[in-house]
Structure formats: C-alpha cells, structure tokens
Design a protein around this motif. Structure first.
Motif, mmCIF file in Angstrom:
data_model
loop_
_atom_site.group_PDB
_atom_site.id
_atom_site.type_symbol
_atom_site.label_atom_id
_atom_site.label_comp_id
_atom_site.label_asym_id
_atom_site.label_seq_id
_atom_site.Cartn_x
_atom_site.Cartn_y
_atom_site.Cartn_z
ATOM 1 N N LEU A 35 -35.180 15.461 2.056
ATOM 2 C CA LEU A 35 -35.595 16.827 1.755
ATOM 3 C C LEU A 35 -35.257 17.772 2.902
ATOM 4 N N ALA A 36 -35.449 17.320 4.134
ATOM 5 C CA ALA A 36 -35.173 18.175 5.288
ATOM 6 C C ALA A 36 -33.683 18.456 5.435
ATOM 7 N N PHE A 37 -32.826 17.471 5.141
ATOM 8 C CA PHE A 37 -31.379 17.697 5.212
ATOM 9 C C PHE A 37 -30.965 18.809 4.249
ATOM 10 N N LEU A 38 -31.532 18.786 3.050
ATOM 11 C CA LEU A 38 -31.185 19.810 2.067
ATOM 12 C C LEU A 38 -31.732 21.169 2.482
ATOM 13 N N ALA A 39 -32.979 21.187 2.963
ATOM 14 C CA ALA A 39 -33.612 22.447 3.343
ATOM 15 C C ALA A 39 -32.981 23.054 4.594
ATOM 16 N N GLY A 40 -32.736 22.212 5.601
ATOM 17 C CA GLY A 40 -32.295 22.724 6.886
ATOM 18 C C GLY A 40 -30.801 22.809 7.073
ATOM 19 N N ALA A 41 -30.049 21.998 6.327
ATOM 20 C CA ALA A 41 -28.606 21.945 6.525
ATOM 21 C C ALA A 41 -27.812 22.139 5.238
ATOM 22 N N GLY A 42 -28.504 22.220 4.108
ATOM 23 C CA GLY A 42 -27.796 22.346 2.839
ATOM 24 C C GLY A 42 -26.990 21.115 2.494
ATOM 25 N N MET A 43 -27.354 19.959 3.074
ATOM 26 C CA MET A 43 -26.605 18.734 2.853
ATOM 27 C C MET A 43 -27.228 17.893 1.749
ATOM 28 N N VAL A 44 -26.425 17.553 0.779
ATOM 29 C CA VAL A 44 -26.851 16.644 -0.282
ATOM 30 C C VAL A 44 -26.944 15.228 0.292
ATOM 31 N N SER A 45 -28.032 14.547 0.031
ATOM 32 C CA SER A 45 -28.162 13.134 0.375
ATOM 33 C C SER A 45 -28.791 12.421 -0.812
ATOM 34 N N ILE A 46 -28.858 11.124 -0.733
ATOM 35 C CA ILE A 46 -29.286 10.341 -1.891
ATOM 36 C C ILE A 46 -30.611 9.654 -1.624
ATOM 37 N N TYR A 47 -31.572 9.928 -2.494
ATOM 38 C CA TYR A 47 -32.800 9.141 -2.501
ATOM 39 C C TYR A 47 -32.476 7.907 -3.334
ATOM 40 N N GLY A 48 -32.229 6.781 -2.642
ATOM 41 C CA GLY A 48 -31.759 5.617 -3.378
ATOM 42 C C GLY A 48 -31.681 4.380 -2.518
ATOM 43 N N PRO A 49 -30.645 3.571 -2.722
ATOM 44 C CA PRO A 49 -30.584 2.258 -2.068
ATOM 45 C C PRO A 49 -30.662 2.354 -0.548
ATOM 46 N N ASP A 50 -31.407 1.436 0.049
ATOM 47 C CA ASP A 50 -31.432 1.312 1.503
ATOM 48 C C ASP A 50 -30.643 0.068 1.902
ATOM 49 N N LEU A 51 -30.573 -0.174 3.200
ATOM 50 C CA LEU A 51 -29.752 -1.285 3.683
ATOM 51 C C LEU A 51 -30.377 -2.641 3.380
ATOM 52 N N THR A 52 -31.698 -2.756 3.601
ATOM 53 C CA THR A 52 -32.343 -4.070 3.516
ATOM 54 C C THR A 52 -32.576 -4.511 2.074
ATOM 55 N N PHE A 53 -33.257 -3.675 1.300
ATOM 56 C CA PHE A 53 -33.670 -4.104 -0.041
ATOM 57 C C PHE A 53 -32.674 -3.694 -1.129
ATOM 58 N N GLY A 54 -31.799 -2.727 -0.810
ATOM 59 C CA GLY A 54 -30.806 -2.282 -1.780
ATOM 60 C C GLY A 54 -29.503 -3.032 -1.619
ATOM 61 N N PHE A 55 -28.680 -2.613 -0.626
ATOM 62 C CA PHE A 55 -27.391 -3.254 -0.405
ATOM 63 C C PHE A 55 -27.550 -4.662 0.157
ATOM 64 N N GLY A 56 -28.659 -4.923 0.845
ATOM 65 C CA GLY A 56 -28.839 -6.220 1.472
ATOM 66 C C GLY A 56 -29.530 -7.247 0.608
ATOM 67 N N ALA A 57 -29.805 -6.920 -0.650
ATOM 68 C CA ALA A 57 -30.458 -7.883 -1.541
ATOM 69 C C ALA A 57 -29.551 -9.091 -1.775
ATOM 70 N N ALA A 58 -30.160 -10.206 -2.069
ATOM 71 C CA ALA A 58 -29.393 -11.427 -2.328
ATOM 72 C C ALA A 58 -28.396 -11.197 -3.458
ATOM 73 N N GLY A 59 -27.272 -11.899 -3.382
ATOM 74 C CA GLY A 59 -26.217 -11.698 -4.367
ATOM 75 C C GLY A 59 -26.631 -11.991 -5.788
ATOM 76 N N ASP A 60 -27.612 -12.873 -5.960
ATOM 77 C CA ASP A 60 -28.055 -13.211 -7.310
ATOM 78 C C ASP A 60 -29.237 -12.355 -7.772
ATOM 79 N N TYR A 61 -29.596 -11.334 -6.971
ATOM 80 C CA TYR A 61 -30.707 -10.466 -7.377
ATOM 81 C C TYR A 61 -30.302 -9.708 -8.638
ATOM 82 N N PRO A 62 -31.111 -9.753 -9.714
ATOM 83 C CA PRO A 62 -30.676 -9.213 -11.011
ATOM 84 C C PRO A 62 -30.225 -7.757 -10.982
ATOM 85 N N ALA A 63 -30.877 -6.916 -10.178
ATOM 86 C CA ALA A 63 -30.567 -5.484 -10.204
ATOM 87 C C ALA A 63 -29.529 -5.073 -9.169
ATOM 88 N N LYS A 64 -28.958 -6.022 -8.427
ATOM 89 C CA LYS A 64 -28.079 -5.628 -7.328
ATOM 90 C C LYS A 64 -26.862 -4.847 -7.817
#
Length: 233
Positions: A35-64
């Motif tokens: 929210l601060a990036f958008l408010a203060g810098a006008g930069m679009v960012s993504i509320y979404g995957p993080d490193l550990t639980f998103g991209f770092g999930a096990a390869g067989d994780y159903p939602a990966k």
C-alpha cells in the motif's frame, strides 16, 4: 518477515522507488509495504506469493502451479492479464458489477493505514482483504470503524479472500456468519461483493496487483485485470 514491515514505512526513499520500480510481491503484514509503495511512489506491486510459502512450497504442493502461473503472466507480459482463474469455489455475497483500482491486502494493514499518508488515494477502488486468526466480531469491529471513517465511500466493489482460522470463539453461536456481518456493515452501499476468493493465509496465492484497474462481476464470479501490471522498457 512481516511483523516489523510497518517500521520501514517512514524509512523508505519513495522518490528512488518511483524512479526505479521493481517487481515486488508479498502478503500478510508485508501488505503495509504494498500500500505504501502505491501511495508514496505510484508503484504497482503484488499482494500475492511470497518466497517461503508461495514460490518455496514443495513441488508436489497442490496449489503451487496455480500460485505461480498467473503471477508469471502478470509479470512477464505487458498486456492486460484478463480474468483471474479460480482455484476453489468463490461466492457471490452481493450481486452486481464494479470497476475500480485494486486496493487492499491483509485486513490489519488495510484498517491501520486508512487515513494515513500511506493509504493510496484513488477515486474508485475494488477493495480486497483477508484475515488470519481474527474472530468475526473483531473483523466486524475493524470494518465498522473503517466504515464510520469513510472507507467505503469510494469503493466500487469488494473481494473477500480466505479467512483462515477466523472462527468465532468468544461469542460462539451468538453472532451471524461472517457473510451476514459484512452485508450488515456495508448495508448502506450497493457495491458487489465476492467472497472466499483465492488469496490469503491459506496457502493459495492469487496475485492481486495493487492499483491496477479491475472489473468484477459478482454473479458471474469474475475478477478481471483490464490493464497491464508491467510495461515494456
């Protein structure tokens, strides 16, 4: 980590961020930064995957694959990503159509930053939020105060994500369900509401790009990004 994200807000150089935008993604308390990036810098960012639980999930994780495919589409193609795919069954809480800029995140960050300099100023928004281990009466209290302060005055639509561990304990059996509570709190407004969408602390991460023009159709359970998330250099 997210717990100390809010401590960074006043220490960031928003002019530098504006001049050198980067792809940024995270969720939970990291939503303060989105929210601060958008408010203060006008930069679009993504509320979404993080490193550990998103991209770092096990390869067989159903939602990966779900967590990564649409994210990559958003970040690697300079064209509108279009309709977001559903992983689970979304719900129509109030019918109708709405168009506005996607804005929101973790409920704690959303309600804490509203009316501060870190809250983006947009004419019409599709407000999205999710919660973790927050009882429905506490969610209702936060949203009731936000409503009284004018949060919903410019909302053109609402998308509620996964409410993980949000069962009522203190007043079990004495309150309406969360859907009915939300409909009551927003009873003076007509904007459409989609519930149970695929973002939050549940391990499913539909990317939600802050500030991107978005159209929703609650009856059709449709959420469509109608402008690009990234641009060609």
């Amino acid at each position: 980590g997210g717990d100390t994200a809010a401590q960074l807000l006043k220490r960031l150089d928003y002019d530098t961020i504006r001049r050198h935008p980067k792809i940024f993604s995270g969720m939970s308390d990291i939503g303060h930064l989105n929210l601060a990036f958008l408010a203060g810098a006008g930069m679009v960012s993504i509320y979404g995957p993080d490193l550990t639980f998103g991209f770092g999930a096990a390869g067989d994780y159903p939602a990966k694959r779900y967590n990564t495919d649409f994210f990559l589409k958003c970040c690697m193609e300079a064209e509108p990503p279009g309709k977001m795919p559903a992983y689970s069954q979304w719900e129509c809480w109030r019918p109708g159509k709405g168009r506005g800029r996607l804005l929101g995140g973790y409920l704690g960050a959303v309600t804490r930053l509203f009316r501060t300099r870190y809250w983006p100023s947009v004419e019409n928004s599709i407000l999205f939020w999710e919660a973790l281990e927050t009882q429905p009466h506490e969610i209702a209290r936060q949203l009731t105060i936000a409503e009284a302060d004018g949060m919903f005055d410019t909302v053109a639509g609402m998308v509620v994500g996964k409410l993980t561990g949000c069962e009522e304990k203190e007043y079990a059996g004495l309150l309406p369900g969360i859907k009915d509570l939300i409909l009551e709190i927003t009873g003076d407004y007509s904007f459409p509401i989609i519930g149970n969408a695929d973002f939050g602390h549940s391990g499913v991460f539909m990317p939600m790009p802050e500030g991107i023009m978005t159209e929703i159709d609650a009856e059709q359970l449709s959420i469509e990004l109608v402008e690009p998330v990234v641009r060609q250099r």
